[in-house]
Write an enzyme that holds these catalytic residues in place. Sequence first.
Site, short mmCIF file in Angstrom:
data_model
loop_
_atom_site.label_atom_id
_atom_site.label_comp_id
_atom_site.label_asym_id
_atom_site.label_seq_id
_atom_site.Cartn_x
_atom_site.Cartn_y
_atom_site.Cartn_z
N TRP A 1 0.66 -1.16 0.08
CA TRP A 1 0.04 -0.20 0.00
C TRP A 1 0.79 1.30 0.15
CZ3 TRP A 1 1.79 -1.75 4.64
CH2 TRP A 1 1.74 -1.01 5.68
N ASP B 1 5.93 -4.79 2.91
CA ASP B 1 6.05 -5.63 3.92
C ASP B 1 7.33 -6.59 4.00
OD1 ASP B 1 3.88 -4.47 5.53
OD2 ASP B 1 2.51 -5.89 5.06
N ASN C 1 -4.13 0.21 4.99
CA ASN C 1 -3.02 -0.65 5.86
C ASN C 1 -3.54 -1.53 6.76
OD1 ASN C 1 -3.98 0.79 8.17
ND2 ASN C 1 -2.40 2.45 8.07
#
Lengths: 382, 171
Positions: free
Chosen positions: B97, B116, B144
């Site tokens: 994101w 991530d 998120n």
Amino acid sequence: MKNTLLAGAILTFAAAAQAELKPEQLGKVLTLPEKYPPHWIIVHDATFFHMLDGRQYVIDADAETLPEQVKGMFNSSFIATVNQSSVRPEMYVAETYYTRGSRGTRTDVLTIYDKRTLEPVDEVILPNNNRYSGMPNQYAHTLIDNERLVLIFNLNPATSLSVVDLEERKYLGEIPIPGCSLAFPTGERGFTSICAGGDMYSVQLNADGTMASSARTESFNDIDNNPLFEKPAIVGSTAYFPTFLGDMVEVDLSGPAAKVGERWSLRQGDDDGWRPGGMTYAISDAEGQLYVLAHPAGYDGSHKDPGVEVWLYDPATRKRTARHPLKTPGLSIALTRDAEAPLMIVTNIEMGLDVYDAKSGKYLRTVTGFGQETPFVVHGAR
Amino acid sequence: MNWLIKQLDRMTESKTRTVAQSTGRRSFMGRLAMTLTGVSALPLLPVARAQQQPGETGDPNSCDYWRYCAIDGFLCGCCGGSMNTCPPGTEMSPMTWLGTCQNPADGKNYIISYNDCCGKTSCGACLCNRNEADRPVYRPQAANDINWCIGTKHLTYNCSTAIVVGTALEQ
């Protein structure tokens, strides 16, 4: 003197013999009632710091002491999604496992738990291993068709819904929902998803889980400036979506396709700057009253902030009927499902559960210390 | 968790207070994040492995750092990586994101990619949650709430980076 001592010793021995403990039965395991009492709750601990070890606690929110409050628990691996049946004594967990714990071959599975024993009694493999993984969302796991079918939200990042027949314990397939997310029960055997284009997408299914019809609304959701929250309160077949800036948008889900209805303001009176927010922020009780978690002085990015009050609304008049100040700010709100004297459960910012009388707002007790870590979502037991 | 938060609150009260003045001060996750960040950042100050560019100021292991305006997760700088690199043995997600954050040093808005790091379980340090321009899961690229360990070998989530990928267009 000697006689006295002897008599005392005999008395002591006799008393000890009388109080001798009897051997107890080994292997006893308790069970729970098929229908949980109205003030029991299911607490979803997503264990954010240990995601593979998610738990669901069964708690009696009426009880005063910890041993009386805790009824048992079952597991839900990797920020699972959960639901309960009201027609079968079952609970459902959509979860993910790896063959080597944190690594290896992935298995997504719908695990079926017996409410009486809290044991897994069956499972249905979700073969595409694309289950949505993210913060808990009750609409990522939706029962439809009188609870015969369950829809599991997938995101990888293409979005779809897995369809499982709970009576036959059978995976039926996937319905693609391109550009859309989640599932709100709609019509006789269908769902509505909320979409990135500002619209909503409705699908009706055939009995075998295949798509029968679909429809899209016009684009109405201003995602840039005042988006709808994605977790509505549903009363009957009307979904109530709060927006980031404090509106409420009604969507009629009674027919085969969603119909966007009235938009009205949650702010009434001297509450400028207040906004809805949190993690679970909009719910309804058995009488259809709406409860919204709210915080003052909202700003860009405050939509997940804890609320300090819960506002009640009568959906018939669209008027606020009460404001319940919270003892401790809360992240999520939940209600027990009884009409008579429902309890409101608030996951507070210290990760305890504050219990209130839902109608009066009176604080009753805090349930905490039961092993919970991050009990993000609470469900009233069915 | 309750006792942990209270313990950490006591230990990091002043730092928390400072951070709270400039970040999502009423956010629970923010609050929890700040306490944890405070503790974890103590032995790392002033800057550990973070690869800051010349035009940046601030502590990249603190939740109030400018790049973290829309982050939700454990800061990789506290997990063996840095704000733009993953810890050893993890894998960076190719999908993510995005946020748009203003760099206070030059006043410009930058697109931040919150990739991530995946393949190990939660790092557990420096939890940070800020939600500027965050949107619900139905706009995934700005959400998120999603575990973005997608397209990686494993779904297991370890920590989040904050990588500058470009400047934002003027509105």
